[in-house]
Design a protein around this motif. Structure first.
Motif, mmCIF file in Angstrom:
data_model
loop_
_atom_site.group_PDB
_atom_site.id
_atom_site.type_symbol
_atom_site.label_atom_id
_atom_site.label_comp_id
_atom_site.label_asym_id
_atom_site.label_seq_id
_atom_site.Cartn_x
_atom_site.Cartn_y
_atom_site.Cartn_z
ATOM 1 N N ALA A 20 0.850 -1.194 0.000
ATOM 2 C CA ALA A 20 0.000 0.000 0.000
ATOM 3 C C ALA A 20 0.881 1.237 0.000
ATOM 4 N N GLY A 21 0.549 2.211 -0.820
ATOM 5 C CA GLY A 21 1.292 3.467 -0.820
ATOM 6 C C GLY A 21 1.012 4.272 0.435
ATOM 7 N N MET A 22 1.873 5.262 0.695
ATOM 8 C CA MET A 22 1.709 6.090 1.884
ATOM 9 C C MET A 22 0.371 6.815 1.886
ATOM 10 N N ALA A 23 -0.071 7.286 0.725
ATOM 11 C CA ALA A 23 -1.328 8.021 0.663
ATOM 12 C C ALA A 23 -2.529 7.108 0.849
ATOM 13 N N VAL A 24 -2.376 5.837 0.453
ATOM 14 C CA VAL A 24 -3.495 4.903 0.496
ATOM 15 C C VAL A 24 -3.688 4.332 1.897
ATOM 16 N N GLY A 25 -2.604 3.874 2.510
ATOM 17 C CA GLY A 25 -2.715 3.221 3.799
ATOM 18 C C GLY A 25 -3.244 1.803 3.662
ATOM 19 N N GLU A 26 -3.529 1.190 4.791
ATOM 20 C CA GLU A 26 -3.980 -0.206 4.803
ATOM 21 C C GLU A 26 -5.495 -0.271 4.647
ATOM 22 N N VAL A 27 -5.930 -0.388 3.403
ATOM 23 C CA VAL A 27 -7.351 -0.507 3.090
ATOM 24 C C VAL A 27 -7.574 -1.860 2.415
ATOM 25 N N PRO A 28 -8.573 -2.640 2.844
ATOM 26 C CA PRO A 28 -8.801 -3.950 2.207
ATOM 27 C C PRO A 28 -9.070 -3.813 0.716
ATOM 28 N N TRP A 29 -8.574 -4.793 -0.052
ATOM 29 C CA TRP A 29 -8.852 -4.818 -1.483
ATOM 30 C C TRP A 29 -8.814 -6.271 -1.944
ATOM 31 N N GLY A 30 -9.343 -6.504 -3.117
ATOM 32 C CA GLY A 30 -9.343 -7.849 -3.671
ATOM 33 C C GLY A 30 -10.753 -8.395 -3.827
ATOM 34 N N LEU A 31 -10.849 -9.694 -4.079
ATOM 35 C CA LEU A 31 -12.133 -10.355 -4.337
ATOM 36 C C LEU A 31 -12.550 -11.304 -3.222
ATOM 37 N N ALA A 32 -11.775 -11.381 -2.163
ATOM 38 C CA ALA A 32 -12.058 -12.344 -1.098
ATOM 39 C C ALA A 32 -13.451 -12.193 -0.490
ATOM 40 N N PRO A 33 -14.011 -10.969 -0.339
ATOM 41 C CA PRO A 33 -15.349 -10.884 0.263
ATOM 42 C C PRO A 33 -16.407 -11.652 -0.514
ATOM 43 N N TRP A 34 -16.185 -11.872 -1.796
ATOM 44 C CA TRP A 34 -17.189 -12.527 -2.626
ATOM 45 C C TRP A 34 -16.773 -13.941 -3.047
ATOM 46 N N PHE A 35 -15.534 -14.317 -2.748
ATOM 47 C CA PHE A 35 -15.043 -15.659 -3.063
ATOM 48 C C PHE A 35 -14.370 -16.244 -1.826
ATOM 49 N N PRO A 36 -15.166 -16.770 -0.903
ATOM 50 C CA PRO A 36 -14.576 -17.373 0.304
ATOM 51 C C PRO A 36 -13.551 -18.437 -0.077
ATOM 52 N N GLY A 37 -12.463 -18.466 0.639
ATOM 53 C CA GLY A 37 -11.402 -19.416 0.328
ATOM 54 C C GLY A 37 -10.342 -18.854 -0.595
ATOM 55 N N SER A 38 -10.494 -17.596 -1.007
ATOM 56 C CA SER A 38 -9.440 -16.958 -1.802
ATOM 57 C C SER A 38 -8.139 -16.960 -1.016
#
Length: 490
Positions: free
Chosen positions: A376-394
């Motif tokens: 994560a860039g300094m401006a972004v910080g730790e924000v969740p991203w990706g497809l895991a919320p919709w694909f359990p087991g990712s």
């Protein structure tokens, strides 16, 4: 040196301060009452909507319309969406759609939500023209690489935010999009002549000024093509001759965070603050962790500089007057705006319109989703991203090609989906993806950053951002557990 309450109050008027808690410390409330112009909130200040509303109400009671600000760009840079990702697509997605009405409506909705929480100044939009593929700090925060496209969306974003009674702040003047370094860590240098800078970097700022933007935020970058050396934040010819005289801007000039190495790494924050105000900055955004003791040093440095003749007293008065005018604009605009509920679906609708698919995307059966991690860039910080919320087991993996055999074995008998973010910037990520595609050439690749590196694969999905709604829009296409798409989705 005797205490001068008049000078100290003028120095306070240049300050936009942070603090480290969910509740306003006493020193902040007392500082606002004693002339500090406002605060800048970060994720460490923000919890539930109820907590944020109560915090901002307490801050508002400490003075007459203090500036209550944050960096809320939507997309990857979000403060109110820090816990799960933003409900609004970022600028790259909006630029990919290229519908200024959508950009205006998205920012109006975001502004309505911010106003409902008690914010009145948004340090957005980013109107940088991103022409450097390896830019580590802008990327999806930009509407695109075409100056005219960025200009029309810059104007739309400003109009949308300010229609909600939230002052917009176009950034990063005079343009951070051609850099390959991060000004949080160093002083980037833009090698472009004055003619190119006027045609490219400055065009969106002209559009923002013409749209009535109330504030503009400076960049800690060096532009020898405009003359002089050192960061633009400390350059009078850039902030006065260029921004004020040539572009005709009459609002508040805000600094980018003064704790960034690009402006204060060599000289310290107090001295950098003096030079910034002398150069034409009206409001000093101090950064994330510049607290009470350091703020006292900054205030003292400004007062001392006036007494020593290094900083004209009228420059402090001018800055205080401009910041007071900004607060008056907020007060008057908020009083006459019609309250409107935040139109949350506009964010998802925009994200859906931004998604692009290259190749044939077949129905996926029990997909094995691999997310290749990216910093994560300094401006972004730790924000969740990706497809895991919709694909359990990712599975989220480090960008290490040595993991390829294990992942290939795990995907046996299943459709493989590989999720990346700005893969063009990370050779280790590309190496891992290439190994996976050697074994599974029909796999789907989902790029949640800028779609610059496009490997040969079965289908390539571009979301133009990693916000929650960007992920949801991709998951809908891939058959994730999201329910039926909304009617009319193409």
């Amino acid at each position: 040196m005797p205490y001068d309450p008049t000078l100290a109050r003028l120095a306070n008027a240049t300050l936009l301060v942070p603090f480290e808690s969910y509740h306003a410390p006493r020193w902040v409330l007392e500082g606002l009452a004693d002339g500090i112009s406002g605060v800048c909130l970060f994720h460490n200040n923000l919890d539930t909507p109820e907590q944020v509303t109560a915090l901002n109400a307490a801050l508002s009671e400490a003075a007459d319309t203090p500036l209550i600000s944050l960096d809320e760009e939507g997309g990857d840079v979000t403060r109110i969406g820090q816990a799960r990702g933003s409900d609004y697509p970022g600028n790259a997605a909006l630029g990919a759609v290229d519908d200024p009405d959508l950009t205006r409506d998205t920012h109006r909705s975001m502004g309505d939500r911010l106003a409902a929480l008690g914010f009145n100044l948004d340090l957005a939009p980013s109107v940088d023209v991103n022409v450097a593929d390896d830019n580590p700090v802008i990327g999806t925060r930009s509407f695109g690489s075409d100056a005219e496209l960025v200009a029309r969306h810059a104007a739309a974003a400003v109009i949308g935010l300010q229609a909600a009674g939230v002052a917009a702040c176009a950034k990063h003047f005079p343009g951070h999009g051609a850099t390959s370094q991060d000004s949080h860590h160093t002083l980037p240098r833009v090698e472009a002549d004055a003619d190119l800078l006027h045609r490219r970097e400055l065009l969106p700022f002209r559009a923002a000024v013409e749209a009535g933007v109330q504030s503009i935020l400076t960049a800690h970058i060096e532009l020898p093509g405009l003359g002089g050396e050192g960061p633009a934040t400390l350059a009078p010819h850039i902030l006065n001759d260029l921004l004020r005289d040539e572009l005709g801007f009459r609002g508040t000039v805000v600094s980018d965070a003064m704790d960034m190495d690009g402006v204060s790494g060599r000289i310290g924050i107090p001295e950098a603050s003096v030079l910034a105000v002398a150069a034409g900055v009206d409001l000093l955004c101090l950064g994330r962790r510049v607290y009470e003791d350091q703020i006292e040093l900054i205030r003292a440095a400004l007062v001392t500089a006036v007494r020593e003749g290094r900083l004209p007293g009228q420059r402090l008065e001018e800055a205080a007057e401009r910041n007071a005018r900004l607060r008056t604009w907020i007060r008057e605009t908020s009083a006459r705006r019609a309250a409107a509920p935040a139109d949350e679906p506009v964010g998802l609708a925009g994200a859906r319109r931004a998604v692009r698919v290259d190749g044939d995307l077949p129905p996926l059966s029990d997909p094995f989703v691999v997310e290749v991690d990216a910093p994560a860039g300094m401006a972004v910080g730790e924000v969740p991203w990706g497809l895991a919320p919709w694909f359990p087991g990712s599975e989220r993996v480090a960008p290490d090609a040595a993991q390829a055999d294990r992942l290939i074995a795990g995907a046996r008998g299943r459709d493989l989906v590989v999720v990346v973010r700005d893969a063009h910037r990370y050779p280790e990520a590309r190496a891992l993806v290439s190994r996976l595609l050697d074994a599974r050439p029909g796999a789907v690749v989902v790029e949640m950053g800028l779609p610059i590196w496009r490997p040969d694969c079965g289908a390539y999905v571009s979301t133009y951002g990693a916000a929650h709604v960007n992920g949801l829009s991709a998951a809908e296409l891939l058959g994730g557990a999201v329910g039926a798409p909304a009617p009319g989705v193409s």
